[in-house]
Design a protein around this motif. Structure first.
Motif, mmCIF file in Angstrom:
data_model
loop_
_atom_site.group_PDB
_atom_site.id
_atom_site.type_symbol
_atom_site.label_atom_id
_atom_site.label_comp_id
_atom_site.label_asym_id
_atom_site.label_seq_id
_atom_site.Cartn_x
_atom_site.Cartn_y
_atom_site.Cartn_z
ATOM 1 N N HIS A 105 0.857 -1.193 0.000
ATOM 2 C CA HIS A 105 0.000 0.000 0.000
ATOM 3 C C HIS A 105 0.890 1.239 0.000
ATOM 4 C CE1 HIS A 105 -3.331 2.357 2.362
ATOM 5 N NE2 HIS A 105 -3.279 2.721 1.099
ATOM 6 N N PHE A 106 0.786 2.027 -1.056
ATOM 7 C CA PHE A 106 1.549 3.264 -1.178
ATOM 8 C C PHE A 106 0.588 4.440 -1.191
ATOM 9 C CE2 PHE A 106 4.196 0.016 -3.045
ATOM 10 C CZ PHE A 106 5.465 0.321 -2.590
ATOM 11 N N VAL A 107 1.032 5.555 -0.612
ATOM 12 C CA VAL A 107 0.264 6.799 -0.668
ATOM 13 C C VAL A 107 1.127 7.845 -1.360
ATOM 14 C CG1 VAL A 107 -0.721 8.696 0.664
ATOM 15 C CG2 VAL A 107 -1.115 6.351 1.385
ATOM 16 N N LEU A 108 0.578 8.422 -2.418
ATOM 17 C CA LEU A 108 1.238 9.542 -3.071
ATOM 18 C C LEU A 108 0.857 10.802 -2.302
ATOM 19 C CD1 LEU A 108 0.653 8.721 -6.852
ATOM 20 C CD2 LEU A 108 2.358 7.812 -5.257
ATOM 21 N N HIS A 109 1.864 11.473 -1.769
ATOM 22 C CA HIS A 109 1.616 12.622 -0.899
ATOM 23 C C HIS A 109 2.298 13.865 -1.458
ATOM 24 C CE1 HIS A 109 1.022 14.974 2.724
ATOM 25 N NE2 HIS A 109 2.279 15.349 2.612
ATOM 26 N N ALA A 110 1.641 14.979 -1.275
ATOM 27 C CA ALA A 110 2.234 16.297 -1.493
ATOM 28 C C ALA A 110 1.508 17.244 -0.547
ATOM 29 C CB ALA A 110 2.079 16.744 -2.941
ATOM 30 N N ASP A 111 2.139 18.368 -0.255
ATOM 31 C CA ASP A 111 1.485 19.326 0.634
ATOM 32 C C ASP A 111 0.245 19.897 -0.052
ATOM 33 O OD1 ASP A 111 2.181 21.982 -0.740
ATOM 34 O OD2 ASP A 111 4.154 21.044 -0.513
ATOM 35 N N GLN A 112 -0.615 20.490 0.742
ATOM 36 C CA GLN A 112 -1.902 20.993 0.252
ATOM 37 C C GLN A 112 -1.746 22.028 -0.875
ATOM 38 O OE1 GLN A 112 -5.369 20.225 1.537
ATOM 39 N NE2 GLN A 112 -4.131 18.407 1.843
ATOM 40 N N ASP A 113 -0.776 22.912 -0.748
ATOM 41 C CA ASP A 113 -0.594 23.927 -1.790
ATOM 42 C C ASP A 113 -0.187 23.292 -3.119
ATOM 43 O OD1 ASP A 113 -1.262 25.993 -0.062
ATOM 44 O OD2 ASP A 113 0.825 26.433 0.473
ATOM 45 N N THR A 114 0.699 22.302 -3.052
ATOM 46 C CA THR A 114 1.126 21.612 -4.266
ATOM 47 C C THR A 114 -0.046 20.868 -4.887
ATOM 48 O OG1 THR A 114 3.394 21.387 -3.452
ATOM 49 C CG2 THR A 114 2.706 19.856 -5.181
ATOM 50 N N LEU A 115 -0.813 20.161 -4.061
ATOM 51 C CA LEU A 115 -1.971 19.429 -4.579
ATOM 52 C C LEU A 115 -2.986 20.376 -5.218
ATOM 53 C CD1 LEU A 115 -2.476 16.887 -1.666
ATOM 54 C CD2 LEU A 115 -1.800 16.333 -4.016
ATOM 55 N N HIS A 159 8.353 17.075 -5.197
ATOM 56 C CA HIS A 159 9.425 17.490 -6.108
ATOM 57 C C HIS A 159 9.847 16.367 -7.046
ATOM 58 C CE1 HIS A 159 9.668 21.168 -3.813
ATOM 59 N NE2 HIS A 159 9.799 20.470 -2.708
ATOM 60 N N LEU A 160 8.953 15.410 -7.281
ATOM 61 C CA LEU A 160 9.275 14.279 -8.148
ATOM 62 C C LEU A 160 8.368 14.264 -9.372
ATOM 63 C CD1 LEU A 160 9.564 11.428 -5.472
ATOM 64 C CD2 LEU A 160 11.433 12.731 -6.507
ATOM 65 N N THR A 161 8.905 13.764 -10.461
ATOM 66 C CA THR A 161 8.084 13.543 -11.648
ATOM 67 C C THR A 161 7.323 12.232 -11.451
ATOM 68 O OG1 THR A 161 9.748 12.240 -12.799
ATOM 69 C CG2 THR A 161 9.839 14.653 -13.099
ATOM 70 N N PRO A 162 6.245 12.021 -12.212
ATOM 71 C CA PRO A 162 5.560 10.724 -12.130
ATOM 72 C C PRO A 162 6.502 9.543 -12.413
ATOM 73 C CG PRO A 162 4.158 12.309 -13.223
ATOM 74 C CD PRO A 162 5.505 12.969 -13.055
ATOM 75 N N ALA A 163 7.432 9.698 -13.338
ATOM 76 C CA ALA A 163 8.380 8.614 -13.637
ATOM 77 C C ALA A 163 9.264 8.312 -12.427
ATOM 78 C CB ALA A 163 9.232 8.965 -14.855
ATOM 79 N N GLN A 164 9.692 9.334 -11.710
ATOM 80 C CA GLN A 164 10.509 9.123 -10.515
ATOM 81 C C GLN A 164 9.700 8.442 -9.409
ATOM 82 O OE1 GLN A 164 11.571 13.301 -10.199
ATOM 83 N NE2 GLN A 164 13.733 12.828 -10.620
#
Length: 175
Positions: A105-115, A159-164
């Protein structure tokens, strides 16, 4: 096995899942949203709940569909699906465990401003930012604070691309 890719709407789950699938031999993408769409097509419609995940049949149907596909094909299912209600995650993960299906189980996370910036910049759904996606930012933040991040491997996508991101997930699974 199942690689479940969770995170709020607009976090990049669908894009990342397609990239992960290319990196994991003998894998397929199964979007459990399609189970919800099938339930939405029932006429007359099921009781209005605001989200198909609230319909009691959705969760066991996701488990059963994943189990049947894996029984048929073997390999790995990559499942991009937001689940922010802990009780629903428990029902799904317990159901899969009953069938001896391991889940990463993975969660893709970013801060609220980025999202928020990603959602507002996404023109694939039309010229106006998705109110549905924006509405789920706070429920995601609450789930992340209270249970979700403790239940999953969190990948900070700020700070990551989808590929990363996909490469990190694939390496973690293979590793």
């Amino acid at each position: 096995m199942i690689i479940w890719i969770n995170g709020t709407h607009g976090a990049g789950k669908t894009t990342t899942s397609a990239l992960v699938q290319r990196l994991i031999p003998d894998s397929r993408v199964f979007n459990a949203e399609k189970v919800g769409e099938a339930l939405m097509d029932i006429t007359p419609g099921l009781p209005a709940m605001g989200n198909f995940q609230h319909w009691p049949p959705w969760r066991p149907l996701v488990v059963e569909t994943a189990r049947r596909v894996l029984d048929y094909t073997g390999g790995t299912l990559v499942m991009p699906m937001t689940v922010l209600v802990e009780e629903y995650w428990r029902e799904i993960s317990t159901g899969l465990a009953r069938h001896d299906i391991p889940v990463r189980h993975f969660v893709l996370h970013a801060d609220q401003d980025t999202l928020r910036g990603r959602i507002e910049g996404d023109k694939l759904l039309g010229p106006v930012p998705s109110p549905f996606r924006l509405h789920h930012l706070e429920p995601y933040a609450e789930a992340a604070r209270t249970w979700l991040h403790a239940e999953a491997e969190v990948v900070d996508t700020t700070h990551l691309t989808p590929a990363q991101v996909a490469l990190r997930i694939a390496e973690a699974v293979k590793g």
